[in-house]
Design an enzyme around this catalytic site. Structure first.
Site, PDB file in Angstrom:
ATOM      1  N   CYS A 188      42.851  38.070  39.288  1.00  0.00           N
ATOM      2  CA  CYS A 188      42.823  39.034  40.400  1.00  0.00           C
ATOM      3  C   CYS A 188      43.587  38.554  41.631  1.00  0.00           C
ATOM      4  O   CYS A 188      43.915  39.353  42.498  1.00  0.00           O
ATOM      5  CB  CYS A 188      41.387  39.353  40.789  1.00  0.00           C
ATOM      6  SG  CYS A 188      40.454  40.037  39.430  1.00  0.00           S
TER       7      CYS A 188
ATOM      8  N   HIS B 268      41.300  42.776  47.685  1.00  0.00           N
ATOM      9  CA  HIS B 268      41.215  43.027  46.244  1.00  0.00           C
ATOM     10  C   HIS B 268      40.033  43.957  46.003  1.00  0.00           C
ATOM     11  O   HIS B 268      38.973  43.784  46.601  1.00  0.00           O
ATOM     12  CB  HIS B 268      41.027  41.684  45.516  1.00  0.00           C
ATOM     13  CG  HIS B 268      40.659  41.851  44.075  1.00  0.00           C
ATOM     14  ND1 HIS B 268      41.398  42.620  43.203  1.00  0.00           N
ATOM     15  CD2 HIS B 268      39.612  41.359  43.352  1.00  0.00           C
ATOM     16  CE1 HIS B 268      40.833  42.593  42.010  1.00  0.00           C
ATOM     17  NE2 HIS B 268      39.745  41.836  42.073  1.00  0.00           N
TER      18      HIS B 268
ATOM     19  N   ASN C 210      38.704  48.305  39.345  1.00  0.00           N
ATOM     20  CA  ASN C 210      39.343  46.994  39.508  1.00  0.00           C
ATOM     21  C   ASN C 210      40.523  46.875  38.538  1.00  0.00           C
ATOM     22  O   ASN C 210      40.314  46.742  37.324  1.00  0.00           O
ATOM     23  CB  ASN C 210      38.289  45.913  39.243  1.00  0.00           C
ATOM     24  CG  ASN C 210      38.818  44.502  39.449  1.00  0.00           C
ATOM     25  OD1 ASN C 210      40.030  44.294  39.565  1.00  0.00           O
ATOM     26  ND2 ASN C 210      37.926  43.530  39.468  1.00  0.00           N
TER      27      ASN C 210
HETATM   28  O1  UT7 Z   1      37.737  40.925  40.148  1.00  0.00           O
HETATM   29  C1  UT7 Z   1      37.385  39.768  39.461  1.00  0.00           C
HETATM   30  C2  UT7 Z   1      36.185  39.144  40.028  1.00  0.00           C
HETATM   31  N1  UT7 Z   1      35.023  39.909  39.634  1.00  0.00           N
HETATM   32  C3  UT7 Z   1      34.183  40.325  40.551  1.00  0.00           C
HETATM   33  O2  UT7 Z   1      34.393  40.141  41.735  1.00  0.00           O
HETATM   34  C4  UT7 Z   1      32.925  40.982  40.071  1.00  0.00           C
HETATM   35  C5  UT7 Z   1      31.737  40.416  40.793  1.00  0.00           C
HETATM   36  N2  UT7 Z   1      30.480  40.947  40.305  1.00  0.00           N
HETATM   37  C6  UT7 Z   1      30.060  42.221  40.528  1.00  0.00           C
HETATM   38  O3  UT7 Z   1      30.778  43.033  41.057  1.00  0.00           O
HETATM   39  C7  UT7 Z   1      28.649  42.565  40.152  1.00  0.00           C
HETATM   40  O4  UT7 Z   1      27.945  41.383  39.828  1.00  0.00           O
HETATM   41  C8  UT7 Z   1      28.515  43.574  38.974  1.00  0.00           C
HETATM   42  C9  UT7 Z   1      28.992  44.935  39.404  1.00  0.00           C
HETATM   43  C10 UT7 Z   1      29.321  43.082  37.776  1.00  0.00           C
HETATM   44  C11 UT7 Z   1      27.056  43.700  38.562  1.00  0.00           C
HETATM   45  O5  UT7 Z   1      26.265  44.070  39.673  1.00  0.00           O
HETATM   46  P1  UT7 Z   1      24.971  43.226  40.082  1.00  0.00           P
HETATM   47  O6  UT7 Z   1      24.382  43.915  41.220  1.00  0.00           O
HETATM   48  O7  UT7 Z   1      25.385  41.797  40.268  1.00  0.00           O
HETATM   49  O8  UT7 Z   1      24.060  43.396  38.819  1.00  0.00           O
HETATM   50  P2  UT7 Z   1      23.455  42.276  37.850  1.00  0.00           P
HETATM   51  O9  UT7 Z   1      24.498  41.731  36.940  1.00  0.00           O
HETATM   52  O10 UT7 Z   1      22.632  41.311  38.651  1.00  0.00           O
HETATM   53  O11 UT7 Z   1      22.460  43.166  36.995  1.00  0.00           O
HETATM   54  C12 UT7 Z   1      21.333  43.837  37.595  1.00  0.00           C
HETATM   55  C13 UT7 Z   1      20.686  44.723  36.540  1.00  0.00           C
HETATM   56  C14 UT7 Z   1      20.451  44.017  35.213  1.00  0.00           C
HETATM   57  O12 UT7 Z   1      19.249  44.513  34.652  1.00  0.00           O
HETATM   58  P3  UT7 Z   1      17.894  43.672  34.748  1.00  0.00           P
HETATM   59  O13 UT7 Z   1      18.186  42.375  34.063  1.00  0.00           O
HETATM   60  O14 UT7 Z   1      17.639  43.514  36.223  1.00  0.00           O
HETATM   61  O15 UT7 Z   1      16.912  44.534  34.048  1.00  0.00           O
HETATM   62  C15 UT7 Z   1      21.588  44.479  34.367  1.00  0.00           C
HETATM   63  O16 UT7 Z   1      21.315  44.459  32.986  1.00  0.00           O
HETATM   64  O17 UT7 Z   1      21.561  45.822  36.250  1.00  0.00           O
HETATM   65  C16 UT7 Z   1      21.758  45.904  34.838  1.00  0.00           C
HETATM   66  N3  UT7 Z   1      23.104  46.432  34.599  1.00  0.00           N
HETATM   67  C17 UT7 Z   1      23.359  47.735  34.518  1.00  0.00           C
HETATM   68  N4  UT7 Z   1      22.565  48.821  34.591  1.00  0.00           N
HETATM   69  C18 UT7 Z   1      23.152  50.042  34.481  1.00  0.00           C
HETATM   70  C19 UT7 Z   1      24.255  45.742  34.461  1.00  0.00           C
HETATM   71  N5  UT7 Z   1      25.275  46.599  34.266  1.00  0.00           N
HETATM   72  C20 UT7 Z   1      24.742  47.843  34.297  1.00  0.00           C
HETATM   73  C21 UT7 Z   1      25.285  49.126  34.173  1.00  0.00           C
HETATM   74  N6  UT7 Z   1      24.451  50.188  34.270  1.00  0.00           N
HETATM   75  N7  UT7 Z   1      26.607  49.333  33.974  1.00  0.00           N
END
Ligand code: UT7
Length: 333
Positions: A116, A256, A286
């Site tokens: 990225c 980004h 992204n």
């Molecule tokens: O560009 C390259 C660099 N990458 C980034 O900068 C990405 C950085 N990370 C992020 O943007 C975020 O971490 C994500 C968007 C990928 C995820 O968001 P989050 O708020 O960090 O969610 P999380 O991974 O902590 O997951 C929270 C909950 C989990 O469920 P439980 O374990 O709390 O029951 C996940 O399983 O959300 C669940 N979850 C979803 N639910 C509905 C994860 N993905 C989804 C989804 N829909 N698509």
């Protein structure tokens, strides 16, 4: 010796026609428009469909548009650097494929891979060639066909990424404008949290690598999120401090587009209001190396000569950085 600076004299972007909406994703994986919108700010992303179409298609479209709007003869281009982590093939470089198709017969080219942060790293590299007086017309592309490495059964990654990119033309100037400073960083310890295992020399393609889903992105989202928020804000603050810039001096933050919450956190730390933050994540998601040139392209008509811009990125590697530039022309589109 003349004090040359590298300035951007044009920008053009390209996104494929196919729109993959949150509603369509709801039919593919267990997710909801509400979750995606509130956690990322993304509503839709573009997908490059069709046989025989790799990232070079995005680069070719962007560069052809760029040459047209800047009235540049392709034969005058000295160098093309293509930032991508989804090259058409491991070799030859995607930059070479683009050069051939746009008629840049006198240029050489290569790809640069910094995920990225690729566009910022490529911009800094191109700047050296201009400032040294070695070359006069350098094209920097940031483009990715992320759909080629996304597992559309993995809801944690498939909702984030899209396809697209853009290209800028860099030319020398003796005015105090253009690219002024960059802070660029990388840390290989981040590889554990964001990578693609298969397809390289460590795990070449095999039945086993395909069965183990090694040719898709692996990301520990929450971990990457924490590093992204901290590091993108840190370098943005560092570049402001060392160039004696306050929030008032900055016309635009060009972040980004990984997650709206990361963009907001960076802007907050810099004290910059949302009206000065470029943002098109809701429409494109992204696009990895594509996000920053796509932002510049979208906002080009609003940019004015002399505007102070801070470009900031964070991504796989980990890689991150910030670039300070003074925009060099009154925008057209
Ligand atoms: O560009 C390259 C660099 N990458 C980034 O900068 C990405 C950085 N990370 C992020 O943007 C975020 O971490 C994500 C968007 C990928 C995820 O968001 P989050 O708020 O960090 O969610 P999380 O991974 O902590 O997951 C929270 C909950 C989990 O469920 P439980 O374990 O709390 O029951 C996940 O399983 O959300 C669940 N979850 C979803 N639910 C509905 C994860 N993905 C989804 C989804 N829909 N698509």
């Amino acid at each position: 010796m003349r004090n040359l600076k590298a300035r951007i004299t044009g920008v053009h972007g390209y996104v494929p026609d196919y729109v993959l909406t949150n509603e369509e994703l709801e039919t593919m994986v267990e997710t909801s428009d509400e979750w995606i919108t509130s956690r990322t700010g993304i509503k839709e992303r573009r997908i490059l469909k069709g046989e025989g179409k790799g990232t070079s298609v995005i680069g070719i479209e962007a560069v052809q548009g760029l040459l047209e709007k800047t009235n540049t003869d392709p034969g005058e281009i000295d160098l093309i650097i293509c930032a991508t982590c989804t090259p058409d093939m491991l070799f030859p470089s995607t930059a070479n494929l683009v050069a051939e198709r746009v008629g840049a017969v006198n240029s050489f080219g290569y790809d640069l891979q910094a995920a990225c942060s690729g566009f910022l790293f490529a911009l800094a590299t191109a700047t050296q060639f201009i400032e040294s007086g070695t070359y006069r017309k350098v094209v920097v592309i940031g483009a990715d066909k992320m759909s080629s490495i996304i597992d559309y059964t993995d809801r944690t990654t498939c909702i984030i990424f899209g396809d697209g990119g853009g290209a800028v033309l860099l030319e020398p100037t003796e005015e105090p404008e253009g690219i002024i400073d960059s802070v660029l960083k990388s840390d290989g310890a981040g590889a554990a949290f964001l990578h693609m295992k298969g397809g390289g020399s460590l795990h070449p393609a095999s039945h086993e690598s395909v069965d183990a889903r090694m040719h898709y992105i692996y990301q520990e989202g929450a971990k990457v999120f924490k590093f992204a928020v901290q590091n993108m804000a840190d370098v943005s603050e560092e570049i402001m401090n060392r160039n004696n810039l306050t929030a008032n001096d900055i016309a635009w933050l060009v972040p980004h587009q990984a997650n709206l919450r990361i963009i907001d956190a960076t802007a907050n730390r810099m004290g910059i209001g949302s009206e000065k933050v470029m943002n098109n994540i809701s429409r494109y998601g992204n696009t990895t190396a594509g996000t920053i040139p796509l932002c510049l392209w979208d906002y080009e008509s609003k940019l004015k000569k002399g505007d102070n811009l801070i470009l900031a990125a964070f991504g796989g590697g980990f890689t991150w950085g910030a670039t300070y530039m003074k925009w060099a022309y009154n925008g057209h589109n």
